[in-house]
Design a protein around this motif. Structure first.
Motif, short mmCIF file in Angstrom:
data_model
loop_
_atom_site.label_atom_id
_atom_site.label_comp_id
_atom_site.label_asym_id
_atom_site.label_seq_id
_atom_site.Cartn_x
_atom_site.Cartn_y
_atom_site.Cartn_z
N HIS A 175 18.54 30.42 21.23
CA HIS A 175 18.54 29.00 20.91
C HIS A 175 17.15 28.54 20.46
O HIS A 175 16.14 28.86 21.06
N HIS A 226 21.13 27.10 16.57
CA HIS A 226 21.55 26.12 17.57
C HIS A 226 22.57 26.80 18.49
O HIS A 226 23.68 27.12 18.07
N ARG A 227 22.16 27.02 19.74
CA ARG A 227 23.06 27.67 20.69
C ARG A 227 22.62 27.29 22.10
O ARG A 227 22.04 28.08 22.83
N GLU A 228 22.87 26.04 22.47
CA GLU A 228 22.44 25.56 23.78
C GLU A 228 23.06 26.40 24.88
O GLU A 228 24.22 26.78 24.84
#
Length: 429
Positions: free
Chosen positions: A97, A89-91
């Motif tokens: 991501h 999770h790495r918007e």
């Protein structure tokens, strides 16, 4: 799988590739396909970029909560057995991501759409400095649930909190959480698996709900006979033409909920897939279904019969003290109510009864009807107003409008659109 005191590993790449992809032999022994309803211990669990959960065991893979096993190599090249797995999770980062990371011994493999990414596999310490190899489990923890976008890595009795942005690690020991053989984040909750049981824990403190766990995974995370059918039940998905929504709303955090009968479905994100739950799971005081639901500021209003239940929004909703109250006392109207909605940033609740829509000023005390409109629809089942406009649901179809002023009987007629599988968990006819 658990190894307690191994240091960070440095290993020969040749050995890694040999273990990941054994050379072909002229005679291959037939390996029995495992049955997860036998109560097996998973090596790893993770959702993929589409929200479907992947369960790994001894070189085999199950996709979703139901269905048969297949070999891992059929979906993920260059790897067989998997020790740990998570979805990043790495918007804002197109590089990683929603990519899936699979771990095997000293190496980590990164995939997107089941395609191995360039430069992988890598050593674990190269991609995640300070994280040990031969991991037992891993799980993503986005900002808001952890202090920053993070990954939790499990090895024996130790938990490694890895900050994705700073690439720093904090090692912890959580006495309440058993050594995890796999772990997942699902619907903003965190679960540690040990054998065929699982325990829910807090991702920052490691606190476990006392007395409620462990639970048998076969009753929740897979559709097994005699175990209740898992999350969402074991029933076949309904045809989209049979779907009818009793209520629809989005809260101030952007979470969208559809209600039908005694169940609800959260549809604001596909990251966790689409699953139905009893309404009482999130709102225990509201049993047996609802007539209408709408959101206003940081509160969610449930209308059931002649009562109104108001909950404070959040990861876990809480009923405001003193509720339920009567419809007349809270909103200045008499029941029954067919549908209700409030548009973001507006102080008006629109209450629909038959072909009449009554506007109630939520900023006024006491609350009374300020305007009544005759609708072009004789009956509305539910309604949702959001940044992209207004939807009125009638049976298995919906009508789209840009503003409430377009709803009157004398306005231009809209053509209905059918409810589709992309909106909820239903099957095409």
């Amino acid at each position: 799988m658990t190894q307690l005191f191994l240091p960070l590993c440095v290993a020969c790449l040749a050995l890694v590739f040999t273990s990941a992809a054994p050379p072909p032999t002229t005679q291959t022994a037939e390996v029995a396909i495992p049955d997860r309803c036998d109560g097996i211990e998973f090596d790893a669990i993770t959702p993929d970029e589409q929200g479907k959960h992947l369960f790994f065991k001894d070189g085999f893979l199950w996709k979703g909560f139901r269905g048969p096993a297949q070999r891992v190599a059929e979906s993920f090249s260059d790897i067989g057995r998997v020790d740990a797995a998570f979805r990043m999770h790495r918007e804002g980062s197109t590089e990683d991501h929603d990519h899936v990371y699979l771990f095997q011994d000293e190496m980590v493999f990164r995939y997107f759409n089941q395609t191995l990414q360039e430069g992988f596999p890598k050593k674990v310490e190269q991609e995640f400095p300070g994280v040990p190899c031969h991991l037992d489990a891993a799980v993503e923890c986005p900002k808001g649930e952890c202090s920053a976008d993070s990954v939790l890595f499990f090895k024996g009795s130790e938990v490694y909190h890895y900050d994705v942005a700073t690439r720093t690690v904090k090692k912890k020991v959580w006495p309440q959480v058993p050594p995890c053989t796999s772990a997942i984040r699902w619907m903003e909750h965190y679960y540690c698996f040990q054998g065929h049981n699982f325990t829910r824990f807090h991702p920052v403190t490691g606190v476990v709900v006392v007395g409620a766990y462990p639970k048998d995974a076969r009753a929740y995370f897979m559709g097994c006979p005699n175990y209740g059918g898992g999350f969402g039940g074991a029933h076949e998905l309904p045809a989209c033409s049979e779907v009818k929504f009793d209520a629809v709303t989005s809260d101030n955090a952007g979470r969208t909920y559809y209600f039908t009968g005694p169940s609800y479905m959260r549809l604001d994100t596909s990251r966790d897939g689409k699953h139905a739950f009893p309404v009482t799971r999130m709102w225990p005081e509201v049993a047996g279904g609802v007539d209408a639901v709408f959101s206003y500021q940081d509160k969610m209003y449930f209308i059931k019969g002649d009562q109104v239940f108001i909950y404070l929004s959040g990861a876990h909703y809480s009923l405001i003290e003193g509720y339920p109250k009567t419809l007349q006392e809270e909103l200045g109207v008499q029941g029954p109510v067919d549908a209700a909605f409030a548009c973001p940033g507006d102080h008006t609740a629109h209450i629909i009864q038959g072909d009449q829509m009554k506007d109630v000023d939520l900023s006024a005390t006491p609350r009374t009807v300020t305007k009544a409109t005759t609708l072009r629809h004789a009956k509305v089942d539910s309604a949702l107003c959001g940044p992209d406009g207004l939807k009125l649901f009638v049976g298995s179809s919906y009508y789209e409008y840009t503003a409430t002023s377009e709803l009157g009987a004398g306005q231009v007629e809209r053509m209905p659109s059918p409810i589709t599988p992309s909106m909820m968990a239903c099957r095409r006819d």
